[in-house]
Every structure is written in structure tokens, then in C-alpha cells.
Design a protein around this motif. Structure first.
Motif, mmCIF file in Angstrom:
data_model
loop_
_atom_site.group_PDB
_atom_site.id
_atom_site.type_symbol
_atom_site.label_atom_id
_atom_site.label_comp_id
_atom_site.label_asym_id
_atom_site.label_seq_id
_atom_site.Cartn_x
_atom_site.Cartn_y
_atom_site.Cartn_z
ATOM 1 N N ASN A 51 27.301 45.720 48.659
ATOM 2 C CA ASN A 51 27.680 47.122 48.461
ATOM 3 C C ASN A 51 27.970 47.415 46.999
ATOM 4 O OD1 ASN A 51 27.605 48.535 51.017
ATOM 5 N ND2 ASN A 51 29.143 47.086 51.686
ATOM 6 N N ALA A 54 24.696 47.804 45.360
ATOM 7 C CA ALA A 54 24.105 49.076 45.755
ATOM 8 C C ALA A 54 24.822 50.260 45.123
ATOM 9 C CB ALA A 54 24.141 49.224 47.274
ATOM 10 N N GLY A 55 26.041 50.042 44.677
ATOM 11 C CA GLY A 55 26.800 51.156 44.105
ATOM 12 C C GLY A 55 27.606 51.903 45.143
ATOM 13 N N LEU A 56 27.765 51.309 46.319
ATOM 14 C CA LEU A 56 28.539 51.967 47.369
ATOM 15 C C LEU A 56 30.013 51.598 47.288
ATOM 16 C CD1 LEU A 56 25.967 51.420 50.217
ATOM 17 C CD2 LEU A 56 26.563 53.593 49.166
ATOM 18 N N GLU A 75 24.994 56.028 40.168
ATOM 19 C CA GLU A 75 24.989 56.343 41.602
ATOM 20 C C GLU A 75 24.005 55.406 42.326
ATOM 21 O OE1 GLU A 75 26.421 58.851 43.741
ATOM 22 O OE2 GLU A 75 27.863 58.606 42.108
ATOM 23 N N PRO A 76 24.219 55.179 43.638
ATOM 24 C CA PRO A 76 23.303 54.304 44.374
ATOM 25 C C PRO A 76 21.832 54.711 44.218
ATOM 26 C CG PRO A 76 25.160 54.906 45.746
ATOM 27 C CD PRO A 76 25.318 55.672 44.477
ATOM 28 N N SER A 77 21.585 56.010 44.240
ATOM 29 C CA SER A 77 20.193 56.462 44.207
ATOM 30 C C SER A 77 19.553 56.291 42.831
ATOM 31 C CB SER A 77 20.130 57.929 44.633
ATOM 32 O OG SER A 77 20.992 58.697 43.830
ATOM 33 N N ILE A 81 17.396 50.772 43.999
ATOM 34 C CA ILE A 81 17.594 49.843 45.103
ATOM 35 C C ILE A 81 17.329 50.558 46.422
ATOM 36 C CG2 ILE A 81 19.266 48.338 43.960
ATOM 37 C CD1 ILE A 81 20.779 50.607 46.343
ATOM 38 N N LYS B 211 26.429 55.649 54.145
ATOM 39 C CA LYS B 211 25.972 54.834 53.015
ATOM 40 C C LYS B 211 24.466 54.973 52.820
ATOM 41 C CE LYS B 211 29.487 51.208 53.036
ATOM 42 N NZ LYS B 211 29.740 49.777 53.327
ATOM 43 N N ARG B 214 23.651 58.038 51.032
ATOM 44 C CA ARG B 214 23.948 57.964 49.595
ATOM 45 C C ARG B 214 22.869 57.183 48.859
ATOM 46 N NH1 ARG B 214 29.533 56.218 47.547
ATOM 47 N NH2 ARG B 214 28.541 56.881 45.645
ATOM 48 N N VAL B 215 22.426 56.079 49.460
ATOM 49 C CA VAL B 215 21.340 55.316 48.834
ATOM 50 C C VAL B 215 20.094 56.188 48.737
ATOM 51 C CG1 VAL B 215 19.787 53.357 49.141
ATOM 52 C CG2 VAL B 215 22.222 53.065 49.546
ATOM 53 N N ASP B 216 19.899 57.045 49.730
ATOM 54 C CA ASP B 216 18.745 57.943 49.730
ATOM 55 C C ASP B 216 18.931 59.120 48.778
ATOM 56 O OD1 ASP B 216 16.720 56.866 51.203
ATOM 57 O OD2 ASP B 216 17.417 57.638 53.126
ATOM 58 N N GLY B 217 20.020 59.147 48.069
ATOM 59 C CA GLY B 217 20.168 60.151 47.023
ATOM 60 C C GLY B 217 20.777 61.466 47.467
ATOM 61 N N ALA B 218 21.355 61.520 48.667
ATOM 62 C CA ALA B 218 22.000 62.755 49.097
ATOM 63 C C ALA B 218 23.420 62.797 48.526
ATOM 64 C CB ALA B 218 22.046 62.826 50.617
#
Ligand SMILES: Nc1ncnc2c1ncn2[C@@H]1O[C@H](COP(=O)(O)OP(=O)(O)OP(=O)(O)O)[C@@H](O)[C@H]1O
Ligand SMILES: [Mg+2]
Lengths: 362, 318
Positions: A51, A54-56, A75-77, A81, B211, B214-218
Motif C-alpha cells: 500500500n 501504491a501510495g494508499l 497520488e496513486p494514479s 502502478i 483503494k 484511487r489507483v484508478d485515478g478517481a
């Protein structure tokens, strides 16, 4: 500072939840295109580390680099990744197509491009017929494929997997494991894969990092981890049934433990000169020679079988050695009954010797 | 024709067959246990339920029949009897002609006032509560737990304590006596319960879903509108029912924070029922009361199923 072919680089990563240190100044370099498995018992911080990458989760201290870029505050996006979760985490109200394209839509990728990328990912993962279904109408294996596809379409540098197969039944898990390996060969992305399944770790990994209490106990190829564990914890953790340990001491190249004496000829010591000291020797149950193989073993002896567990492909025999329970793995065809005298052979080259105090490999 | 081949018989079954003369079953219990309907337990249970149900339904019955009677018939005194001379006139009078002070246009004015109060109050209070609940559940920040605790404690402070301070506050910002002032009041007083509901509902949504988004950029709003909202219809229905009935039935805030011509239906009803001029028109009063209760009643009937589902879902996690 960073080697040119590192994909993910973790520097002194520390994470605390209140007073609990979950990650302790952890350092890890992952090579480009590598399949790295994070392996460890429950609660050792594998998911936490993933995590963080991933940046979470925000680390308390330390840095994370991906492709040479410091992503610690991104940010995660923005990190390049993709992540696949244990529970699949598909958006329930969207179709498979919607799930796959969600990340691309957020990134405002043009429509035509989205369509072609979704189509390509669906083809690779063989989920084309499912594109217009909702996740609720998919099987576990199909759901996990969609979850992988969600990372695939975004064309990321690094794939992060958090126990992606552990919700699947044994057969499906084996199938998907092979598929994942194939996918890795065809994609050449870096993959970081969390599991506590040894078989997954051994079969998938280029290198395995064994974690314990937020530290990495050993980082190495599956072969190194299995054959040359760096400390007693790793030796004990890897292998099923687990390694036999006999406590004693090392004296001029010979291990003495209770009534046992093993001349360690052929054992590769880590240092040219190893001083005499209390030590522990570890012998894997499958490295104990039985039957006709005993004759060719450097050290031979005899034990009494106390308990026999037939497991189909092989048979586990419980005996005593130096006053401690001693497990021997034999062929599934072996006919042994409790009480039988059993000749065994040991090859010191395959044993592991640890300092009794530090539990580090000698 | 040949006999159909038998697949061989099981010895144990044969023994049973012998004993039972070919039936193949042993005597004694078999299959589902029979249920007796008329037991002492059931009589007491359903009897009690019936009595209680009648106890609650009787007043409604009296109101209903009275509202359709003429005043002459009411004076004869049998309040339980159905109307002998059925008349719709009390309902019409309650809706359109009953007098409150200087106005004689019945409850209709109050009804529309209530609608004008209800719609923005419900929309604003639910919007604020859902976003707050979402933030507290999914975007934990330093002190978010403290804020949540304070909010919940707020629910235990008797609101009468706050009436005067709020009146002063509204006066200061120039909202006293206006519709929007009342909207603000309803939003504030709806917060504790509704934020609790939404927070609990959103925390029961798997964290990995959040999560993944968030990884998907939302972002904050992207996740709220595109992931969370589409899967939280039940809790919105629950919140809506609570707010609609609460705000519709509100009397106190309506009297205090609005002015004469904006009085909601409940206040209007009170003014009709308690008006001192002339004789008491019981039939009109009953009709007016029923009319006022119609909106929450309709809401319950329309969404009862979703309500139960939402309540159950919201209660999963604390
Ligand atoms: N939000 C949190 N607050 C406090 N402690 C936490 C929190 N999240 C995780 N921990 C602790 O951090 C440690 C590591 O958790 P983590 O989820 O990384 O374990 P894991 O190695 O992934 O285990 P598993 O194999 O069970 O998934 C655990 O001891 C856990 O109790
Ligand atoms: Mg985990």
C-alpha cells in the motif's frame, strides 16, 4: 545512487500506526521486469508495504522511487502502478467494460483509444465474452481476471498484487498461477506480489523477499531461499513439512548435538574461518536419504519410526534424533510402520548451520 | 414385454420392507414435523397482538368515520359507528375553506408552505449529511474521529436549549423568518443521526473498492459520485424517510423560525383545530389532521421495503 535498471526502489521506509512500528527502515531494490514476491506470515506488514508503494498509505519516513522518479508524495494514479486486490474490488454497478475503462476515463484518454485498449486486455485475459456483464454475474476466477485487466489497460510500469489468488479454490488457483506467469513473460512489467502461500512464491518469483515484523529477513532467488536460508526464521518458514533443527555446538568443523556427531565435510561455510560456538543444524525432511540412497550419503545412521503419515505422493515419517522429533520425507510408495528401524543418510552439503545466539547462517 | 431391470436391492431396506409389509418405511416420525396451529402459546400470542393492533387502530378508525359524518350525526354521540349519511364536505372545507386568523383558505396554504420547506430542507440536509458521512468513513483525517464523536454527542443535547441561540444567529445573518433560515435549521438538526447513518453505511463498503478507485485515478468527488452513490440507494431512502417525516411533522421550528404567512401545515392544522370562534367542527378537524398525516404515510407505504433494507445495511458496522 540508483542503479539504472531498478524499477522500484525503497529507501529506509518506516511506517508507524500510533506506537506500532509496522515497517522498520526497510530497504528494497526491485529490478526492471522482475517478479518479486513478498512472503511472510500474517501481520508481518506485506500489505502495508504494498500500500505504501501504491501510495494508499503515507509512510512515516523514507522514500519510494519508481523508474528513478521519487514518487513518495505522488497520488496513486500518478505513480504508474496498477493494483489487484484479494477481494477483486470490482465496481459492482459497472459492467466489466466499465470496470476496465474506469481508470482510462479518469485520465481522459480518448474514446477510441480506450476501446482498443480494453479490447486488447480482454483478449489477453480471455474475457471478451464477459465485457457487458456485471461483476455479480462472474465467477471468482473471471472476477480476478477482470481485476488484472483493470491494471493491464492502464499500461503501468509496476503491477502490485495483494494475495490475488487466495479467494479461489485450489484448482483455479493453480491455473491462474500459470496464467500469471505467462502474462509476466509476455508483458515484461515489474510485478510485486504479496502472498503467504509458499508454493505461489516459489513457482512465480524471480526473487522472494521474506518478511517478518516489518523487516526483510532475506531477499533472494527461490533456490537461495530454499537451499541457503540466511537465518533460522527463513529456514523454518520455508518448506513444508518444515526443517528439522538440532541444537548443539560447532567444534573444529564437526557438529555435536547430544548423541549426534556430524562431520561437516562439504558444507559451504559463509566465512572462511568460523570459530567454535553453540550452533543449530537444520536438515530438511526431504534431504534425509532413505532406502537405496542411504549408501551414497556421507553420513549414515539409523532411527526408529514412531509415527507414519502417508500423504499420497509422499510419506512423512516421525522419528527421534538427538532427543528431538525428527521428520523424514519418504517416497509415497515407501512401506514403513511405526516401530521399524529405518536406515537414514545425511548430506552436510544440503544442511544449514546457524549460530545458536544470533540465529544467522554460518 | 420384459420387466424393467432392477438395479439390485439393498439388504437393509429389504429387512425394513419385510417388517412393514412391503412399504419400505419404518413407523414413527418421518419428514417435516407437523405444526399445530391452535396451541395455548399461539392463542395468547396472537390474541395479545390483535388487542394491541386494535388499540392502535381504533383512534384512526374514529377519526376516519368522524371525518365523513355531518355535524348533526356527530352530535348524536356514537363515535365508533360508520357514517349513515356519507359526506365529503369536511375534507373540502379542511383543505380549502377553514379559517385560521384572517385567512380562510384552509390547509392548502399550509400544505404548499410545507412542501416549499420540505423539498430544499430534505435535499440540502441529505446532501450535507451524505458527504460528511462519506468523508468521515473514507477520508479519515487528523481529528475526524473527534469530530464524529462531537457530532454524535450533539444528538443528545435537548434541542430546546439551542432554540434561542439559533434564533439570534439567524437574525444576525439575516435569515430569521425566511424559508432558507428554516432549511438551515433542519439541516443542522438532521446532521447527527443522518451523518451516523451514512458513515456507517459507507464504512461497510469494502475498503479495497475505495483503494481500487484511487489507483484508478478517481478523486474525492469522483469516488463519491461514481462509486459510492450508485451503491447506496437504500441508505438514501432511509435518510429521506427520516428527514421527510421529521421535517413534515415539525411544529416547533416552524412556529419559531418562520413568519405568519409561511407557517407549515402542522402549524396551520393547530390553528384550525384550536381556533376559538364558533362551534368545534370535529369532522373538519379530523379531516384536516388526516390530510396533514397523509404525506409521511404515503412515504412509508411507497418505500417500506427499501427502508428495512437500508436500516439493516446501515447497522452492520459501527
Ligand atoms: N490501520 C491500522 N492501524 C493499526 N495497525 C494496523 C493498521 N493496519 C495494519 N495494522 C497492523 O500492521 C501490521 C501489518 O499489517 P498488514 O496488513 O501489512 O499485514 P499482512 O502482512 O498483509 O498480513 P496478511 O497476510 O494477514 O494480509 C499488522 O500487525 C496490523 O495489525
Ligand atoms: Mg495483507
Amino acid at each position: 545512487m540508483l542503479a539504472p535498471n531498478t524499477s522500484v526502489s525503497i529507501r529506509d521506509l518506516t511506517l508507524q500506526f500510533g506506537a506500532v512500528q509496522v515497517l522498520q527502515t526497510l530497504n528494497l531494490d526491485i529490478r526492471d521486469g522482475e517478479f518479486l514476491v513478498l512472503l511472510g506470515s500474517s501481520g508481518c506488514g506485506k500489505s502495508t508495504l504494498l500500500n505504501c508503494i501504491a501510495g494508499l498509505l503515507e509512510p512515516t519516513d523514507g522514500q519510494i522511487f519508481i523508474k528513478g522518479r521519487n514518487v513518495t508524495w505522488l497520488e496513486p494514479s500518478e505513480r504508474g502502478i496498477g493494483m489487484v486486490f484479494q477481494s477483486y474490488a470490482l465496481y459492482p454497478q459497472m459492467t466489466v467494460r466499465g470496470n476496465l475503462s474506469f481508470g482510462l476515463r479518469n485520465a481522459r484518454v480518448p474514446k477510441a483509444e480506450i476501446e482498443s485498449r480494453v479490447a486488447r486486455a480482454a483478449k489477453v485475459l480471455q474475457i471478451e465474452p464477459l465485457l457487458d456483464r456485471k461483476p455479480a454475474a462472474l465467477s471468482g476466477g473471471q472476477r480476478q481476471r477482470v481485476a488484472i485487466g483493470r491494471a493491464l489497460v492502464r499500461d503501468v510500469d509496476v503491477f502490485l498484487f495483494d494475495e490475488p489468488l487466495s479467494n479461489l479454490d485450489a484448482k483455479l488457483r493453480a491455473d491462474l498461477r500459470v496464467e500469471l506467469k505467462r502474462l509476466h513473460h509476455s508483458l515484461d512489467n515489474t510485478m510485486i506480489y504479496v502472498t503467504h502461500d509458499q508454493v505461489e512464491a516459489m513457482t512465480l518469483a524471480d526473487r522472494i523477499a521474506i518478511m517478518r515484523n516489518g523487516r526483510i529477513m532475506q531477499l533472494g532467488t527461490p533456490d537461495e531461499i530454499y537451499n541457503r536460508p540466511q537465518n533460522r526464521y527463513v529456514a523454518d518458514f520455508i518448506g513444508s513439512p518444515s526443517m528439522n533443527f538440532v541444537e548443539g555446538h560447532l567444534e573444529r568443523g564437526t557438529f555435536h548435538g547430544a548423541d549426534l556427531q556430524l562431520a561437516l565435510d562439504g558444507y559451504r561455510f559463509g566465512a572462511p574461518q568460523v570459530a567454535d560456538r553453540p550452533a543449530i543444524i537444520g536438515i530438511r525432511p526431504e534431504h534425509v536419504a532413505t532406502g537405496p540412497l542411504v549408501d551414497s550419503a556421507p553420513i549414515r545412521g539409523e532411527v526408529t519410526a514412531e509415527l507414519v503419515e502417508p500423504m499420497g505422493s509422499d510419506t512423512l515419517v516421525w522419528a527421534q534424533l538427538a532427543g528431538k522429533p525428527f521428520r523424514i520425507r519418504m517416497d509415497g510408495q515407501a512401506r514403513v510402520s511405526p516401530g521399524d528401524r529405518l536406515p537414514i543418510g545425511i548430506d552436510p552439503a544440503k544442511a544449514s548451520l546457524f549460530d545458536a545466539k544470533t540465529e544467522e547462517r554460518l | 414385454m420384459a420387466e424393467p431391470a432392477t438395479l439390485g436391492t439393498v439388504a437393509a431396506v429389504d429387512a425394513i420392507k419385510e417388517r412393514t409389509g412391503g412399504v419400505g418405511y419404518l413407523e414413527g416420525p418421518r419428514g417435516g414435523r407437523p405444526r399445530r396451529v391452535l396451541t395455548a402459546h399461539n392463542v395468547v400470542l396472537y390474541g395479545t397482538l390483535l388487542v394491541i393492533a386494535a388499540y392502535f387502530l381504533l383512534p384512526l378508525w374514529v377519526m376516519l368515520v368522524t371525518s365523513f359524518k355531518t355535524m348533526d350525526e356527530i352530535r348524536q354521540g356514537n363515535i365508533f359507528a360508520p357514517p349513515t349519511e356519507f359526506t365529503i364536505f369536511p375534507w373540502i372545507k379542511a383543505w380549502a375553506q377553514a379559517c385560521t386568523g384572517i385567512n380562510c383558505d384552509g390547509l392548502s396554504r399550509g400544505f404548499w408552505n410545507s412542501v416549499y420547506i420540505l423539498v430544499p430542507s430534505v435535499v440540502v440536509s441529505i446532501a450535507v449529511a451524505s458527504v460528511s458521512g462519506y468523508t468521515l468513513a473514507n477520508w479519515r483525517f487528523k481529528g475526524s474521529e473527534a469530530i464524529f464523536t462531537i457530532l454524535i454527542l450533539g444528538a443528545f443535547i435537548p434541542y430546546q436549549v439551542m432554540i434561542y441561540p439559533i434564533a439570534i444567529l439567524l437574525g444576525k445573518v439575516g435569515l430569521f423568518g425566511s424559508l432558507w433560515g428554516l432549511v438551515v435549521v433542519h439541516t443542522i438538526f438532521g446532521m447527527p443521526l443522518n451523518v451516523l447513518l451514512f458513515r456507517n453505511y459507507f464504512s461497510s463498503v469494502p475498503e479495497e473498492l475505495f483503494k481500487a478507485a484511487r489507483v484508478d485515478g478517481a478523486g474525492f468527488w469522483g469516488i463519491f459520485f461514481r462509486i459510492m452513490l450508485p451503491m447506496s440507494l437504500p441508505i438514501f431512502v432511509v435518510s429521506m424517510i427520516i428527514q421527510i417525516t421529521g421535517i413534515w411533522n415539525d411544529f416547533l421550528f416552524g412556529v419559531i423560525y418562520t413568519s405568519n404567512e409561511r407557517y407549515p401545515m402542522t402549524v396551520q392544522l393547530n390553528n384550525i383545530v384550536n381556533s376559538v370562534q364558533g362551534t368545534k367542527e370535529y369532522n373538519v378537524n379530523m379531516a384536516a389532521t388526516l390530510l396533514t398525516g397523509l404525506v409521511p404515510l404515503a412515504v412509508y407505504f411507497a418505500s417500506g421495503k427499501l427502508f428495512v433494507r437500508g436500516i439493516a445495511a446501515g447497522a452492520v458496522k459501527g
